[in-house]
Design an enzyme around this catalytic site. Structure first.
Site, PDB file in Angstrom:
ATOM      1  N   ASP A   1       0.759  -1.299   0.118  1.00 56.36           N
ATOM      2  CA  ASP A   1       0.009  -0.001   0.063  1.00 56.36           C
ATOM      3  C   ASP A   1       0.978   1.110   0.243  1.00 56.36           C
ATOM      4  O   ASP A   1       1.582   1.295   1.046  1.00 56.36           O
ATOM      5  CB  ASP A   1      -0.952  -0.176   1.298  1.00 56.36           C
ATOM      6  CG  ASP A   1      -1.918   0.911   1.204  1.00 56.36           C
ATOM      7  OD1 ASP A   1      -1.985   1.690   0.256  1.00 56.36           O
ATOM      8  OD2 ASP A   1      -3.048   0.594   2.080  1.00 56.36           O
TER       9      ASP A   1
ATOM     10  N   ASP B   1      -2.721   2.260  -6.243  1.00 53.97           N
ATOM     11  CA  ASP B   1      -1.552   2.244  -5.207  1.00 53.97           C
ATOM     12  C   ASP B   1      -1.527   1.092  -4.251  1.00 53.97           C
ATOM     13  O   ASP B   1      -1.092   0.912  -3.273  1.00 53.97           O
ATOM     14  CB  ASP B   1      -1.640   3.563  -4.244  1.00 53.97           C
ATOM     15  CG  ASP B   1      -2.963   3.561  -3.306  1.00 53.97           C
ATOM     16  OD1 ASP B   1      -3.968   2.903  -4.002  1.00 53.97           O
ATOM     17  OD2 ASP B   1      -3.074   3.957  -2.358  1.00 53.97           O
ATOM     18  N   GLU B   2      -2.200  -0.048  -4.550  1.00 52.64           N
ATOM     19  CA  GLU B   2      -2.291  -1.106  -3.946  1.00 52.64           C
ATOM     20  C   GLU B   2      -2.306  -2.601  -4.598  1.00 52.64           C
ATOM     21  O   GLU B   2      -2.756  -2.600  -5.814  1.00 52.64           O
ATOM     22  CB  GLU B   2      -3.751  -1.162  -3.219  1.00 52.64           C
ATOM     23  CG  GLU B   2      -3.697  -0.626  -1.844  1.00 52.64           C
ATOM     24  CD  GLU B   2      -5.019  -0.995  -1.010  1.00 52.64           C
ATOM     25  OE1 GLU B   2      -5.270  -2.018  -0.658  1.00 52.64           O
ATOM     26  OE2 GLU B   2      -5.661  -0.068  -0.914  1.00 52.64           O
TER      27      GLU B   2
END
Length: 492
Positions: free
Chosen positions: A11, A105-106
């Site tokens: 993350d 973003d993950e």
DNA sequence: TCTGGGGTCCTGCCACGT
DNA sequence: TCTGACGTGGCAGGACCC
């Protein structure tokens, strides 16, 4: 669930805001808020500095401005985030072919499938190496969670934030989960959380004690069974590298509620066209057309219609959306309109014929028509840069806050603000050591033009050399350089 | 003091065919 | 011919996620 903690969840920390700070030296260490800046905008990401003021994701921007009046408020620059995200995903694919991106973003990574880690020590080393590589390549920090399942790896990365690594050793799951609030579990949001609270359950341990039957009674079959398993720390969902899209949709919230039926119809047609553009861009056609209307009182309704076969013909989607709109009462005003297509299929012979027919008609039926008189297209005329890029040429040039520009004399910079015919630009680049100079120009200054974002880390001069590709031998065990949380970014 | 945008999944209801 | 059970598909809404 596997025994070894070899599922990795990455993350990126305050991703959009961190990318803006990396790109704009003058914003480093300052509160930065990225999101919709109009009167009905919400915060997409707040930097850790802004979070100290109580600003967080999904908060109305107007409220954020009251809490943090001196923050930098910027429109999202998805082009930049996507390019950084591509770099990060590439690093993950160096670890394993099984990478499941969840958003920009993950992502989850199955380290075992990649052959880079089979035990606790190997997983930890791979995680630390990854964090160092991400920093070297992008200049940004990411938090890593390691566990034997996706759910626990995600919980671990949340615990690791910001800029850390947490590994949940096998056998400790239930003990670790028991005191956590029910909201920790994926799938428990505000409504389910409140439902459970009323039933006397506030911790994961209490869910486990309640038993499966009770949770099914409270929440229904699918949700109850899944939640009970999660409460016991059981989660055998695999990391899935590729997922097919199930639907495509676009929607706009208007700065001011729309009342005029003609205008509403016009906006629905524009949305239908944008939706078809996206649909075609993804290589799909679809069978079910969905119209979404959010009314003045925030009540939301959807209307859908299923066609005989899949289509990607804008005229067909426009017509269907128009029919659906006919069945909706919009008196009182609407604040949001959306058009979506689901029941996706790959291109069919029928679609190809439809496209061919449309092409031969030279797009005569392909335009939604002129906007109603006196009404500029777009949601309230204050849309962000993404929407603005899709508009017809605007009579006056727009300079969204945070967007990249280039001046023939002063070089690269970004828009700090604009208004009353002026635009203020700060001239600095990601590599600048000092905050750049600020200058103001007329909005129509021909020397000033919009430009593409610059890379956060100069590819010729990486901040620090990334380690060799992740498929390298696992013998390397160092990589402890980036383990400590940044002192200035501790959460409030 | 108001609540974005783009998705996924689940549930309940209803209509329809067998 | 009528009725009920059952499966399926369409539709609408809600909850959740990032």
């Amino acid at each position: 669930m596997r025994a070894a903690p070899t599922i990795l969840h990455l993350d990126m920390d305050a991703f959009f805001a961190a990318a803006e700070q990396a790109s704009k030296p003058s914003l480093r260490g300052k509160p930065v808020i990225v999101g919709g800046l109009g009167p009905r905008g919400v915060v997409a990401t707040a930097s850790y500095e802004a979070r100290r003021f109580g600003v967080h994701s999904a908060m109305p921007t107007a409220q954020a401005r009251r809490l943090c009046p001196n923050g930098a408020y910027l429109y999202p620059r998805f082009h930049l985030y996507r390019s950084v995200s591509d770099q990060v995903m590439e690093l993950l694919r160096g670890l394993s072919p099984l990478v499941e991106p969840l958003s920009l973003d993950e992502a989850f990574v199955d380290l075992e499938a990649g052959g880079v880690a089979f035990d606790e020590a190997g997983a930890r080393a791979a995680g630390e190496r990854l964090r160092a590589d991400i920093r070297a390549v992008t200049g940004l920090s990411g938090s890593v969670g390691l566990a034997g399942s996706k759910m626990l790896a995600k919980i671990a990365s949340e615990e690791a934030k910001p800029d850390g690594l947490v590994l949940i050793p096998p056998g400790t799951e239930r003990e670790l989960l028991a005191p956590m609030p029910v909201r920790t579990l994926p799938g428990v949001g505000p409504a389910t959380g409140e439902h459970l609270r009323r039933a006397g359950m506030t911790t994961v341990g209490e869910l486990a004690e309640a038993g499966e039957d009770e949770l099914v009674r409270l929440l229904g079959r699918a949700h109850g069974v899944a939640l009970y398993r999660m409460a016991l720390g059981r989660d055998d969902r695999a990391v899935v590298a590729e997922r097919d899209a199930k639907s495509v949709s676009v929607e706009d919230t208007f700065d001011v509620d729309l009342h005029d039926r003609v205008r509403i119809r016009y906006e629905v047609q524009r949305l239908a066209d944008r939706c078809v553009q996206r649909l075609r861009g993804s290589g799909h056609s679809g069978r079910t057309i969905v119209l979404k209307v959010r009314r003045f009182d925030f009540s939301t309704l959807t209307r859908s219609e299923t066609l005989r076969g899949p289509t990607d013909d804008p005229a067909v989607v426009r017509e269907a959306a128009g029919r659906l709109l006919d069945a909706v009462d919009t008196t009182g005003g609407v604040r949001l309109l959306g058009v979506g297509v689901s029941g996706l299929a790959d291109y069919t012979q029928e679609d190809l014929f439809a496209q061919f027919a449309e092409a031969s008609a030279e797009g005569a039926a392909g335009e939604p028509g002129a906007p109603p008189e006196g009404l500029a297209p777009g949601p309230g005329g204050a849309e962000g840069p993404v929407a603005a890029a899709e508009e017809e040429p605007a009579p006056e040039r727009r300079w969204p806050a945070g967007s990249d520009v280039r001046h023939s004399e002063y070089g690269a910079g970004w828009v700090q603000g604009s208004g009353v015919g002026r635009v203020t630009v700060r001239f600095e680049e990601p590599g600048s050591a000092q905050p750049g100079r600020v200058r103001t120009f007329k909005v129509d200054d021909p020397e000033l033009v919009p430009s593409d974002p610059l890379p956060l880390v100069d590819p010729g001069r990486p901040a620090q050399a990334p380690s060799s590709p992740a498929s390298r031998p696992k013998s390397r065990s160092g990589a402890a350089a980036e383990t400590s949380p940044g002192s200035e970014t501790s959460s409030p």
